[in-house]
Structure formats: C-alpha cells, structure tokens
Design a protein around this motif. Sequence first.
Motif, short mmCIF file in Angstrom:
data_model
loop_
_atom_site.label_atom_id
_atom_site.label_comp_id
_atom_site.label_asym_id
_atom_site.label_seq_id
_atom_site.Cartn_x
_atom_site.Cartn_y
_atom_site.Cartn_z
N LEU A 4 0.83 -1.21 0.00
CA LEU A 4 0.00 0.00 0.00
C LEU A 4 0.86 1.26 0.00
CD1 LEU A 4 -2.81 -0.65 2.65
CD2 LEU A 4 -3.14 -0.12 0.25
N THR A 5 0.38 2.26 -0.72
CA THR A 5 1.01 3.58 -0.70
C THR A 5 -0.01 4.57 -0.13
OG1 THR A 5 0.20 4.22 -2.88
CG2 THR A 5 2.32 3.03 -2.80
N PRO A 6 0.45 5.74 0.29
CA PRO A 6 -0.51 6.76 0.75
C PRO A 6 -1.55 7.08 -0.32
CG PRO A 6 1.70 7.35 1.41
CD PRO A 6 1.82 6.15 0.50
N ALA A 36 6.10 7.97 4.32
CA ALA A 36 6.68 6.75 4.91
C ALA A 36 5.77 6.17 5.99
CB ALA A 36 8.05 7.05 5.49
N ASP A 37 4.98 7.01 6.63
CA ASP A 37 4.17 6.53 7.74
C ASP A 37 2.68 6.46 7.44
OD1 ASP A 37 6.32 6.18 9.49
OD2 ASP A 37 6.38 8.32 9.88
N GLY A 97 5.30 1.46 8.93
CA GLY A 97 5.58 2.50 7.95
C GLY A 97 6.18 1.89 6.70
N ARG A 98 5.78 2.40 5.58
CA ARG A 98 6.23 1.88 4.28
C ARG A 98 7.75 1.90 4.13
NH1 ARG A 98 4.57 0.72 -0.90
NH2 ARG A 98 5.85 1.65 -2.52
N ARG A 120 12.64 -1.09 3.50
CA ARG A 120 14.07 -1.23 3.82
C ARG A 120 14.39 -2.65 4.27
NH1 ARG A 120 13.55 4.07 5.26
NH2 ARG A 120 12.88 3.67 7.39
N SER A 121 13.46 -3.25 5.04
CA SER A 121 13.71 -4.62 5.51
C SER A 121 13.81 -5.59 4.34
CB SER A 121 12.63 -5.06 6.50
OG SER A 121 11.40 -5.36 5.85
#
Length: 167
Positions: free
Chosen positions: A35-37, A50-51, A67-68, A73-74
């Motif tokens: 999902l994106t904002p 990001a959040d 947070g995206r 990053r993971s």
Amino acid sequence: MSAPHTDVEQVEAANTAFYEALERGDFEEVASLWLTPADLGVDETYHDPADSGVVSCVHPGWPVLTGRGEVLRSYALIMANTDYIQFFLTDVHVSVTGDTAVVTCTENILSGGPAPEAGEELGPLVGQLVVATNVFRRTPAGWKLWSHHASPVLAETEDEEEDDTPT
C-alpha cells in the motif's frame, strides 16, 4: 463490487505475485505490491508518505516494523543478503470481507547464502517452515499488502517425540 469468487482469485494472484517477486529479488515489484498513501487517498503534501496508512511487517525473529519506508528497507536488506530463496506455499486460505482480505499460509522456505569460499556455487541450502498472515486492502490499482506477519514453526526434537510415546 466484484463477485466473491473473483475477489478470492485476485487476492490469491496478489499473494502469489508477492512471493514470486521475493524469489526473483525484484525490489521494485515487491514495493509496488505494498500500500502507498495514494492508494488510501492520503494527500502526501500534508502527511509523511513513509508513515501514512501504516503498513506493518513482522519477519521471523524481528520486531514489528511499521511505515512503508521501514518495511521496504527490511525487504531490501533481506534481498541484498540472500542469494537464493524459494517459497513453496501450503495450507493457503483466503478470506475476503469488503475491501479487506486475509491470507494465511505455510511458507516452506528453501534458501541459500553465498559460498563459503569465493566459488561460484551457492552455500548450503537451508529449509525452514514459517506460518504467515498477509492482510490485503482493495485499491483502485488492485489488491495491495497492508500487513505481513510471519512466525517460525518450531520443529519437534527427538526428545519431545520420545516423551509422547506411551510407556
């Protein structure tokens, strides 16, 4: 709204696309499946992208990532440090209610790291059983991941198996 069987098929396809992108190490595809904002109708001018929408992820043995940015990053870190990974999904169950879908499954994972020496072969392959819950949300662009939670399945030891034997 689409028919329930169509929703299930679309969610299954989105879930499969997620695991296939991980196997290929395709970070851009993995990112596009979260999902994106904008998917949530959030105006990024006034919210930190990001959040917004607070996607979340729990990898086996990791703390909760929210947070995206943190979640993606993971995956970048995992892909950078995994030379080979393959998922065999079993016990897949899809449940759709409105614009939310939950997929539970067992991830039968086969992975390999770099060779111990500077050879061209992979290091030893390791198998792992993980149970996962993937939560999807319907968006105008299709079903997107909202949350992924994976937990290792503890294998029985020989001692535990012997304890179960009647005497």
